[in-house]
Design an enzyme around this catalytic site. Structure first.
Site, PDB file in Angstrom:
ATOM      1  N   ARG A  89       0.852  -1.199   0.000  1.00  0.00           N
ATOM      2  CA  ARG A  89       0.000   0.000   0.000  1.00  0.00           C
ATOM      3  C   ARG A  89       0.881   1.240   0.000  1.00  0.00           C
ATOM      4  O   ARG A  89       1.810   1.365   0.798  1.00  0.00           O
ATOM      5  CB  ARG A  89      -0.917  -0.008   1.220  1.00  0.00           C
ATOM      6  CG  ARG A  89      -1.912   1.145   1.269  1.00  0.00           C
ATOM      7  CD  ARG A  89      -2.795   1.036   2.502  1.00  0.00           C
ATOM      8  NE  ARG A  89      -3.629  -0.153   2.450  1.00  0.00           N
ATOM      9  CZ  ARG A  89      -3.994  -0.846   3.526  1.00  0.00           C
ATOM     10  NH1 ARG A  89      -3.590  -0.485   4.736  1.00  0.00           N
ATOM     11  NH2 ARG A  89      -4.767  -1.913   3.401  1.00  0.00           N
ATOM     12  N   ARG A 158      -2.272   6.263   9.851  1.00  0.00           N
ATOM     13  CA  ARG A 158      -2.402   5.833   8.459  1.00  0.00           C
ATOM     14  C   ARG A 158      -2.433   7.044   7.534  1.00  0.00           C
ATOM     15  O   ARG A 158      -2.445   8.198   7.976  1.00  0.00           O
ATOM     16  CB  ARG A 158      -3.678   5.010   8.299  1.00  0.00           C
ATOM     17  CG  ARG A 158      -3.695   3.729   9.137  1.00  0.00           C
ATOM     18  CD  ARG A 158      -2.713   2.683   8.607  1.00  0.00           C
ATOM     19  NE  ARG A 158      -2.716   1.461   9.407  1.00  0.00           N
ATOM     20  CZ  ARG A 158      -3.516   0.419   9.192  1.00  0.00           C
ATOM     21  NH1 ARG A 158      -4.416   0.457   8.216  1.00  0.00           N
ATOM     22  NH2 ARG A 158      -3.425  -0.648   9.946  1.00  0.00           N
ATOM     23  N   LYS A 221      -4.099   1.109  14.835  1.00  0.00           N
ATOM     24  CA  LYS A 221      -4.042   2.107  13.774  1.00  0.00           C
ATOM     25  C   LYS A 221      -4.808   3.362  14.182  1.00  0.00           C
ATOM     26  O   LYS A 221      -5.739   3.320  14.993  1.00  0.00           O
ATOM     27  CB  LYS A 221      -4.623   1.531  12.485  1.00  0.00           C
ATOM     28  CG  LYS A 221      -6.072   1.067  12.596  1.00  0.00           C
ATOM     29  CD  LYS A 221      -6.490   0.344  11.325  1.00  0.00           C
ATOM     30  CE  LYS A 221      -7.884  -0.277  11.479  1.00  0.00           C
ATOM     31  NZ  LYS A 221      -8.263  -1.089  10.314  1.00  0.00           N
ATOM     32  N   LYS A 223      -6.518   6.922  12.335  1.00  0.00           N
ATOM     33  CA  LYS A 223      -6.888   7.486  11.042  1.00  0.00           C
ATOM     34  C   LYS A 223      -7.292   8.951  11.187  1.00  0.00           C
ATOM     35  O   LYS A 223      -8.065   9.313  12.076  1.00  0.00           O
ATOM     36  CB  LYS A 223      -8.030   6.676  10.420  1.00  0.00           C
ATOM     37  CG  LYS A 223      -7.634   5.229  10.139  1.00  0.00           C
ATOM     38  CD  LYS A 223      -8.754   4.430   9.491  1.00  0.00           C
ATOM     39  CE  LYS A 223      -8.293   3.020   9.152  1.00  0.00           C
ATOM     40  NZ  LYS A 223      -9.353   2.230   8.487  1.00  0.00           N
ATOM     41  N   CYS A 442     -14.806  -3.833  -0.326  1.00  0.00           N
ATOM     42  CA  CYS A 442     -13.416  -4.114   0.016  1.00  0.00           C
ATOM     43  C   CYS A 442     -12.883  -5.203  -0.920  1.00  0.00           C
ATOM     44  O   CYS A 442     -13.625  -5.790  -1.700  1.00  0.00           O
ATOM     45  CB  CYS A 442     -13.307  -4.555   1.481  1.00  0.00           C
ATOM     46  SG  CYS A 442     -13.996  -6.203   1.790  1.00  0.00           S
ATOM     47  N   CYS A 448      -7.332 -11.358   0.673  1.00  0.00           N
ATOM     48  CA  CYS A 448      -7.374 -10.934   2.071  1.00  0.00           C
ATOM     49  C   CYS A 448      -7.526 -12.139   2.991  1.00  0.00           C
ATOM     50  O   CYS A 448      -8.480 -12.922   2.853  1.00  0.00           O
ATOM     51  CB  CYS A 448      -8.513  -9.950   2.311  1.00  0.00           C
ATOM     52  SG  CYS A 448      -8.640  -9.425   4.031  1.00  0.00           S
ATOM     53  N   CYS A 487     -15.833  -9.147   5.610  1.00  0.00           N
ATOM     54  CA  CYS A 487     -15.737  -9.553   7.015  1.00  0.00           C
ATOM     55  C   CYS A 487     -16.236  -8.399   7.865  1.00  0.00           C
ATOM     56  O   CYS A 487     -16.564  -7.332   7.342  1.00  0.00           O
ATOM     57  CB  CYS A 487     -14.298  -9.942   7.365  1.00  0.00           C
ATOM     58  SG  CYS A 487     -13.196  -8.534   7.607  1.00  0.00           S
ATOM     59  N   CYS A 491     -13.656  -2.356   6.242  1.00  0.00           N
ATOM     60  CA  CYS A 491     -12.744  -1.534   5.438  1.00  0.00           C
ATOM     61  C   CYS A 491     -13.474  -0.671   4.410  1.00  0.00           C
ATOM     62  O   CYS A 491     -12.981   0.388   4.038  1.00  0.00           O
ATOM     63  CB  CYS A 491     -11.718  -2.425   4.746  1.00  0.00           C
ATOM     64  SG  CYS A 491     -10.579  -3.233   5.887  1.00  0.00           S
TER      65      CYS A 491
END
Length: 577
Positions: A89, A158, A221, A223, A442, A448, A487, A491
């Site tokens: 990424r 991020r 994380k 954001k 996603c 994934c 899931c 995301c």
């Protein structure tokens, strides 16, 4: 950013002996500042993978180890190693990319990324299908055009998001400038990155350790995003820290500060939930970077380092209380936040097609279904964007909705750009309903490792079937937001969509209804663990009812609450009730 504070009560978690912290916290502390044995693992020719420990450390370098799950069972039967590959990424603040950088991304994708690029929901690109022996060459190629992957993943800040397009107006440009500066401030210094990927000698860096993150970085994380009303394209309420621009007569006056958003949850734990950020006050532009440091510092010092599932900032806010968190932020700032100022959002989507900025330059927003750029019959998207990049004199802007803006097109180039977009099937009018244009998914299967069901590969066909219902109910042109995740981690931000789907098992999903059209309200589960037939039946009923009885300007998410299909979700803790 400054060093960690020395308050004796700075955290109930960091005050714990290291051996009592979570396994991931101990791993970070013992990793030699994220070096681990990554260098040795990359050099091992006997496996396409790296060790489990290095797999976790690689995330801080912007890299996820994955395997092709379509081949997993067959390779296991043949007693072969899994088909390991890596996702890379890129760090790209605000989604801004030059044509030169785009051509390099295209070149690397064709050489090492399975001839595909993925536009993400956080305004950057991902390479998939990269083999271990190609990792260094991809990162070196990115460096050639001043791009990197630092902190694109991992327990850090991020990539910083920003409303597009900074060239629509001086206001957008001012907000983007602050977003970029916030990214530069929050990025880890990471000598390990330069040593492993650029070949610098140990100790060559002037910054041997992390001055802000320390040895254990953030608990999870973090954001950050900047929104410019009236468009909430970055879903500012889903951010750990959001800045909402306040302007008067086109001049930036400052930002309302929103804290505590986040989408991730688990189906197995009612104690986990998505949460929308709360607006706590207002800061002037010159105080934005200080606010970033103060808010991140609170989460660094008070976030849960014992239970990783409880480590996001949203839980810190709920556990400590919003008033306590605000007071602690203000203590670190050295001043009280001003009262929040009025603002209005009207949507969180993109507007495909042409628009013109205040400077007379043109901007073309291209719809890219689920962000996947590849070459398919009738839609040679990768080839088309390469052709445009070769003649474009402006910039590219990646949107938070997985689309791309060809930005700063002068009058003389407009016709040529439009012709190329038409030739390669890039124009949105080729894609059908307003629902499709407002949909996101996603990646999910096959790459994934967390995916429980299909998402990117399945949503287009499901939308086609829903479009049959929209046609019957005469709703093809009515914008409705729809998000699918493979899931519960969220995301694609499914829990703020008017129609949300999260994967439970192959072919099975939870169906959520009632999110706010511009991201201001969480949705609620309407059906649990159901297949396509039940999903279509439920949507036929609710969409038909909506078509018959909706009020003027009423959105679908508002209607299903008014009609009693679901109750409105008021807080994150209310989501699972």
């Amino acid at each position: 950013m400054s060093n960690q504070p020395t308050d004796p009560d700075r955290s109930r978690d960091l005050s714990q002996p290291i051996e009592k912290l979570s396994a991931d916290e101990r791993l970070k502390a013992a990793s030699d500042q994220l070096r681990g044995t990554i260098r040795e693992g990359l050099a091992d020719p006997l496996t396409g993978a790296v060790s489990e420990t290095d797999t976790k450390l690689l995330k801080f370098h912007g890299i996820y180890q994955q395997d092709d799950r379509d081949l997993r069972d067959e390779r296991r039967r043949q007693k072969l190693e899994a088909a390991f590959q890596f996702m890379i990424r890129v760090r790209m603040p605000g989604g801004v990319c030059t044509p030169t950088q785009w051509l390099k991304l295209d070149e690397l994708a064709r050489a090492s990324g399975g001839e595909t690029l993925r536009l993400t929901t956080r305004q950057t690109v991902q390479f998939h299908w990269v083999l271990k022996h190609d990792l260094r060459s991809v990162i070196e190629g990115l460096r050639e055009v001043q791009l990197d992957t630092i902190s694109a993943c991992g327990d850090d800040a991020r990539g910083v998001m920003c409303s597009v397009n900074p060239h629509l107006s001086p206001l957008h440009a001012a907000v983007y400038d602050l977003a970029h500066r916030a990214s530069d401030q929050a990025i880890p210094r990471m000598p390990a990155y330069r040593e492993i990927w650029y070949g610098e000698a140990p100790g060559q860096s002037a910054q041997p350790e992390e001055p802000f993150y320390g040895k254990t970085y953030m608990p999870r994380k973090f954001k950050i995003g900047f929104a410019v009303p009236p468009v909430n394209d970055i879903d500012v309420y889903s951010q750990d820290l959001g800045f909402i621009a306040i302007a008067e007569h086109g001049e930036l006056k400052g930002f309302n500060v929103a804290i505590g958003g986040g989408m991730g949850r688990s189906d197995q734990s009612a104690a986990t939930y998505p949460r929308l950020a709360d607006v706590i006050g207002f800061v002037t532009p010159d105080k934005v970077l200080a606010a970033c440091e103060a808010v991140m510092g609170v989460q660094r010092d008070y976030g849960d380092r014992l239970d990783r599932a409880h480590a996001r900032f949203k839980y810190t806010v709920d556990d400590r209380g919003l008033d306590w968190i605000k007071t602690e932020i203000e203590r670190r700032l050295g001043f009280a936040l001003d009262a929040a100022r009025p603002y209005v959002f009207i949507s969180n989507g993109d507007s495909p097609g042409w628009n013109t900025g205040e400077d007379g330059m043109h901007h073309l927003t291209l719809f890219v279904e689920n962000g996947r750029l590849s070459n398919r019959p009738g839609h040679a998207l990768l080839d088309g964007l390469r052709a445009i990049a070769r003649v474009h004199v402006g910039t590219f802007r990646l949107t938070p909705n997985q689309n791309i803006v060809i930005s700063q097109i002068p009058d003389a180039n407009r016709q040529q750009i439009e012709r190329l977009a038409e030739e390669y099937g890039l124009l949105a009018r080729a894609y059908g309903s307003a629902l499709r244009v407002n949909s996101m998914a996603c990646v999910a299967l096959p790459t994934c490792g967390l995916a429980m069901a299909e998402s990117e590969r399945y949503l287009p066909s499901l939308v086609t079937k829903i479009e049959g219902l929209l046609e019957v109910h005469r709703l093809m042109d009515v914008p409705i937001t729809m998000r699918m995740s493979g899931c519960p981690n969220g995301c694609s931000r499914p829990y703020i969509a008017e129609i949300g789907l999260s994967g439970r098992a192959p072919g099975k999903y939870n169906l959520y209804l009632g999110g706010g059209f511009h991201g201001e309200r969480l949705n609620r589960m309407y059906l649990e663990n159901v297949g396509e037939e039940a999903i279509l039946e439920a949507l036929d009923t609710t969409l038909g009812h909506f078509a018959r009885e909706r009020r003027e300007h009423e959105h679908f998410g508002d209607f299903v609450i008014r009609a009693g299909y679901v109750d409105a979700v008021r807080t994150g803790r209310d989501f699972n009730r």
